[in-house]
Design a protein around this motif. Sequence first.
Motif, PDB file in Angstrom:
ATOM      1  N   ARG A 162      32.372  62.010  33.976  1.00 41.04           N
ATOM      2  CA  ARG A 162      32.703  61.600  32.610  1.00 41.04           C
ATOM      3  C   ARG A 162      33.913  60.667  32.591  1.00 41.04           C
ATOM      4  O   ARG A 162      34.880  60.875  33.322  1.00 41.04           O
ATOM      5  CB  ARG A 162      32.971  62.822  31.733  1.00 41.04           C
ATOM      6  N   ILE A 163      33.817  59.638  31.747  1.00 42.40           N
ATOM      7  CA  ILE A 163      34.932  58.721  31.494  1.00 42.40           C
ATOM      8  C   ILE A 163      35.160  58.711  29.986  1.00 42.40           C
ATOM      9  O   ILE A 163      34.237  58.407  29.221  1.00 42.40           O
ATOM     10  CB  ILE A 163      34.621  57.298  31.992  1.00 42.40           C
ATOM     11  N   CYS A 164      36.356  59.075  29.566  1.00 38.22           N
ATOM     12  CA  CYS A 164      36.676  59.179  28.125  1.00 38.22           C
ATOM     13  C   CYS A 164      35.668  60.076  27.408  1.00 38.22           C
ATOM     14  O   CYS A 164      35.259  59.796  26.266  1.00 38.22           O
ATOM     15  CB  CYS A 164      36.714  57.801  27.475  1.00 38.22           C
ATOM     16  N   GLY A 165      35.231  61.123  28.094  1.00 39.50           N
ATOM     17  CA  GLY A 165      34.302  62.068  27.499  1.00 39.50           C
ATOM     18  C   GLY A 165      32.857  61.616  27.522  1.00 39.50           C
ATOM     19  O   GLY A 165      31.960  62.360  27.102  1.00 39.50           O
ATOM     20  N   VAL A 166      32.577  60.402  28.016  1.00 38.59           N
ATOM     21  CA  VAL A 166      31.211  59.853  28.042  1.00 38.59           C
ATOM     22  C   VAL A 166      30.609  60.060  29.432  1.00 38.59           C
ATOM     23  O   VAL A 166      31.211  59.667  30.438  1.00 38.59           O
ATOM     24  CB  VAL A 166      31.228  58.340  27.703  1.00 38.59           C
ATOM     25  N   TRP A 167      29.419  60.671  29.471  1.00 39.06           N
ATOM     26  CA  TRP A 167      28.736  60.851  30.760  1.00 39.06           C
ATOM     27  C   TRP A 167      28.351  59.490  31.332  1.00 39.06           C
ATOM     28  O   TRP A 167      27.861  58.617  30.606  1.00 39.06           O
ATOM     29  CB  TRP A 167      27.466  61.690  30.589  1.00 39.06           C
ATOM     30  N   CYS A 168      28.539  59.304  32.618  1.00 42.87           N
ATOM     31  CA  CYS A 168      28.167  58.037  33.254  1.00 42.87           C
ATOM     32  C   CYS A 168      27.626  58.297  34.657  1.00 42.87           C
ATOM     33  O   CYS A 168      27.875  59.336  35.268  1.00 42.87           O
ATOM     34  CB  CYS A 168      29.371  57.096  33.321  1.00 42.87           C
ATOM     35  N   VAL A 169      26.864  57.326  35.140  1.00 39.46           N
ATOM     36  CA  VAL A 169      26.456  57.283  36.546  1.00 39.46           C
ATOM     37  C   VAL A 169      27.365  56.264  37.221  1.00 39.46           C
ATOM     38  O   VAL A 169      27.583  55.178  36.683  1.00 39.46           O
ATOM     39  CB  VAL A 169      24.985  56.847  36.686  1.00 39.46           C
ATOM     40  N   PHE A 170      27.918  56.599  38.378  1.00 37.27           N
ATOM     41  CA  PHE A 170      28.728  55.612  39.089  1.00 37.27           C
ATOM     42  C   PHE A 170      28.116  55.288  40.443  1.00 37.27           C
ATOM     43  O   PHE A 170      27.470  56.122  41.087  1.00 37.27           O
ATOM     44  CB  PHE A 170      30.182  56.073  39.250  1.00 37.27           C
ATOM     45  N   ILE A 171      28.268  54.037  40.844  1.00 37.59           N
ATOM     46  CA  ILE A 171      27.841  53.550  42.160  1.00 37.59           C
ATOM     47  C   ILE A 171      29.066  52.886  42.771  1.00 37.59           C
ATOM     48  O   ILE A 171      29.524  51.846  42.288  1.00 37.59           O
ATOM     49  CB  ILE A 171      26.679  52.543  42.042  1.00 37.59           C
ATOM     50  N   ALA A 172      29.647  53.516  43.791  1.00 38.72           N
ATOM     51  CA  ALA A 172      30.922  53.059  44.343  1.00 38.72           C
ATOM     52  C   ALA A 172      30.785  52.740  45.829  1.00 38.72           C
ATOM     53  O   ALA A 172      30.404  53.609  46.619  1.00 38.72           O
ATOM     54  CB  ALA A 172      31.985  54.144  44.126  1.00 38.72           C
ATOM     55  N   SER A 173      31.063  51.505  46.193  1.00 39.82           N
ATOM     56  CA  SER A 173      31.004  51.112  47.616  1.00 39.82           C
ATOM     57  C   SER A 173      32.081  51.853  48.401  1.00 39.82           C
ATOM     58  O   SER A 173      33.183  52.069  47.911  1.00 39.82           O
ATOM     59  CB  SER A 173      31.245  49.604  47.755  1.00 39.82           C
ATOM     60  N   ASP A 174      31.736  52.232  49.625  1.00 37.44           N
ATOM     61  CA  ASP A 174      32.720  52.808  50.545  1.00 37.44           C
ATOM     62  C   ASP A 174      32.912  51.814  51.690  1.00 37.44           C
ATOM     63  O   ASP A 174      32.117  51.771  52.633  1.00 37.44           O
ATOM     64  CB  ASP A 174      32.237  54.152  51.079  1.00 37.44           C
ATOM     65  N   ALA A 175      33.944  50.995  51.579  1.00 36.46           N
ATOM     66  CA  ALA A 175      34.160  49.925  52.564  1.00 36.46           C
ATOM     67  C   ALA A 175      34.625  50.448  53.914  1.00 36.46           C
ATOM     68  O   ALA A 175      34.712  49.681  54.874  1.00 36.46           O
ATOM     69  CB  ALA A 175      35.164  48.915  52.009  1.00 36.46           C
ATOM     70  N   THR A 176      34.946  51.747  54.013  1.00 40.75           N
ATOM     71  CA  THR A 176      35.314  52.293  55.331  1.00 40.75           C
ATOM     72  C   THR A 176      34.078  52.524  56.193  1.00 40.75           C
ATOM     73  O   THR A 176      34.201  52.793  57.380  1.00 40.75           O
ATOM     74  CB  THR A 176      36.093  53.619  55.199  1.00 40.75           C
ATOM     75  N   VAL A 177      32.897  52.453  55.590  1.00 47.06           N
ATOM     76  CA  VAL A 177      31.642  52.590  56.351  1.00 47.06           C
ATOM     77  C   VAL A 177      31.048  51.201  56.511  1.00 47.06           C
ATOM     78  O   VAL A 177      30.437  50.655  55.600  1.00 47.06           O
ATOM     79  CB  VAL A 177      30.638  53.515  55.629  1.00 47.06           C
ATOM     80  N   LYS A 178      31.317  50.587  57.656  1.00 46.58           N
ATOM     81  CA  LYS A 178      30.774  49.272  57.990  1.00 46.58           C
ATOM     82  C   LYS A 178      31.082  48.225  56.914  1.00 46.58           C
ATOM     83  O   LYS A 178      30.241  47.400  56.560  1.00 46.58           O
ATOM     84  CB  LYS A 178      29.255  49.361  58.208  1.00 46.58           C
ATOM     85  N   GLY A 179      32.288  48.297  56.358  1.00 45.38           N
ATOM     86  CA  GLY A 179      32.710  47.305  55.368  1.00 45.38           C
ATOM     87  C   GLY A 179      31.903  47.358  54.076  1.00 45.38           C
ATOM     88  O   GLY A 179      31.867  46.374  53.340  1.00 45.38           O
ATOM     89  N   GLY A 180      31.280  48.517  53.808  1.00 44.55           N
ATOM     90  CA  GLY A 180      30.471  48.624  52.593  1.00 44.55           C
ATOM     91  C   GLY A 180      29.151  47.881  52.699  1.00 44.55           C
ATOM     92  O   GLY A 180      28.458  47.660  51.694  1.00 44.55           O
ATOM     93  N   THR A 181      28.796  47.467  53.920  1.00 41.83           N
ATOM     94  CA  THR A 181      27.540  46.747  54.132  1.00 41.83           C
ATOM     95  C   THR A 181      26.359  47.566  53.623  1.00 41.83           C
ATOM     96  O   THR A 181      26.327  48.778  53.761  1.00 41.83           O
ATOM     97  CB  THR A 181      27.359  46.439  55.637  1.00 41.83           C
ATOM     98  N   ILE A 182      25.381  46.864  53.031  1.00 37.59           N
ATOM     99  CA  ILE A 182      24.247  47.561  52.416  1.00 37.59           C
ATOM    100  C   ILE A 182      23.110  47.696  53.426  1.00 37.59           C
ATOM    101  O   ILE A 182      22.569  46.698  53.920  1.00 37.59           O
ATOM    102  CB  ILE A 182      23.766  46.809  51.163  1.00 37.59           C
ATOM    103  N   TYR A 183      22.768  48.925  53.730  1.00 38.96           N
ATOM    104  CA  TYR A 183      21.647  49.256  54.601  1.00 38.96           C
ATOM    105  C   TYR A 183      20.457  49.685  53.739  1.00 38.96           C
ATOM    106  O   TYR A 183      20.624  49.962  52.542  1.00 38.96           O
ATOM    107  CB  TYR A 183      22.036  50.389  55.550  1.00 38.96           C
ATOM    108  N   PRO A 184      19.252  49.780  54.316  1.00 38.36           N
ATOM    109  CA  PRO A 184      18.092  50.182  53.513  1.00 38.36           C
ATOM    110  C   PRO A 184      18.304  51.488  52.759  1.00 38.36           C
ATOM    111  O   PRO A 184      17.925  51.600  51.585  1.00 38.36           O
ATOM    112  CB  PRO A 184      16.974  50.318  54.566  1.00 38.36           C
ATOM    113  N   ILE A 185      18.948  52.472  53.398  1.00 33.49           N
ATOM    114  CA  ILE A 185      19.154  53.754  52.716  1.00 33.49           C
ATOM    115  C   ILE A 185      20.146  53.589  51.564  1.00 33.49           C
ATOM    116  O   ILE A 185      20.065  54.294  50.550  1.00 33.49           O
ATOM    117  CB  ILE A 185      19.626  54.842  53.721  1.00 33.49           C
ATOM    118  N   GLY A 186      21.079  52.634  51.689  1.00 32.99           N
ATOM    119  CA  GLY A 186      22.024  52.357  50.615  1.00 32.99           C
ATOM    120  C   GLY A 186      21.338  51.757  49.401  1.00 32.99           C
ATOM    121  O   GLY A 186      21.672  52.070  48.254  1.00 32.99           O
TER     122      GLY A 186
END
Length: 486
Positions: free
Chosen positions: A67-91
């Motif tokens: 929740r952000i400001c009481g509003v439900w949300c879905v978040f998608i957050a890159s993790d750059a510590t895993v291969k610089g946030g590179t996008i793999y098929p599973i990602g």
Amino acid sequence: ELLERVKKGGGENAILRHTQRNKKVFVRERLRLLLDHADFLELSPLAGLDMPYGDVPAAGCLTGIGRICGVWCVFIASDATVKGGTIYPIGVKKQLRAQEIAMENRLLSVHLVDSGGAFLPLQSELFPDKLHGGRIFYNEAIMSAMGIPQVAVVCGSCVAGGAYVPTMAEESVIIDKIGTLFLAGPPLVKAATGEDVSPEDLGGARLHSQVSGCSDHFAPSEEEAYECIRNVVSTLNCEPVPEQDREPDSPLYSPEELLGLAPLGYSCTLPVKLVLSRLVDGSRFQEFKATYGTTLVTGFGHVEGHLVGIVANNGELAHDAALKGSHFVQLCGQRGIPILFLQNTAPQPAGPASISQAEAHSNRLKAQASMMAAVACAAVPKITIVIGGCFGSDSYIMCGRSFSPNFLFLWPNARVGLVDSQHFPTVPPAGEWTGEELELKQLKANAFKLVQFSALSRLEEESSAFYSSARLWDDGIILPQDTRKV
């Protein structure tokens, strides 16, 4: 242990490089700054586990609900510590699942982008097909047309496909000296044109805030960027979730005891009401058709204050049980009540050996088909939890993955397979043979045993909860005692 491993992203050295050398905030700290509560539902945290192209987690991104400001949300957050946030098929698969949840539930979508773009050596698994990378941008456009808000923070490198995500969002924030946005970075500019250009001049925060207009808000620091996004959310005219007037009743029996009730065998010998009494508020359960078709338990209860219909395996899904299940699911559909399925399906019974058995088998199949249709057509939210075994057609009838439950979670002991490895076909008898014929038969039997052992080992491995969750066939493994909260 695996979940703790996942929380370390690409490992301690990668986190130090990310936070100290690159002066960035670790992805989980970013979420702490952004969300109302540090406690959020992380989706499919083990996606990519032990897959051929990566470590834990190969996905390189976190997805979840908070929740952000009481509003439900879905978040998608890159993790750059895993291969610089590179996008793999599973990602890609993980991001598409998060967008699907946002669309189904009309939830605000928040992107924290810090990605090196697609992993090009795997482009044939990332780019060309209908449910590959381009679908992320298609979904952004569709969600915008549906009136579902999307906001983004450029909190690192956004290269190639990663650059489209924030520019297609309704509002985006870019962070000074950290966020960059371009289709190709300085090394490719040098290779293509011979020109030397810095990341800041090519696609930094000031360029995109003052010149290109690609970003709507300039933030001097990460902390100010997340505060800015919270302010943006407060202007979206989204209704915050009302706080509950009172705390729901806890079960009479501790949910911690579910650890001891998680089935290790999969023959449905455990009475499922022992599990229900530790899941529903006040252990109150209004059972439906209590004395009919008792190998399936159906009824109404509340979980954390929410009314749900519960459909739970309690043995073989026989004719009467399937008819009861069909009736109950239709009732929930008529009343608009969400359904919670608890799967612990029995191994498939042996085929009929007589005419009367064949008739009974046929009647059971008809009843199961009726329940299958009722489950598929019930236009209410459905959540499925595999608390034990999940085998064969019972998976479909009990709203398995192919029947599109809104969410599907597994306990760590869960087994998901077409057949139970304990009920795999055995070696055929050698019969009455003598001399060379006997020797030949024994050789064949031994060869069959080797093949069978290999098949059993593979079946055992591919049926585990961890194999399923690594491939995003579910929304994650949850600890039994956390089931109510999840």
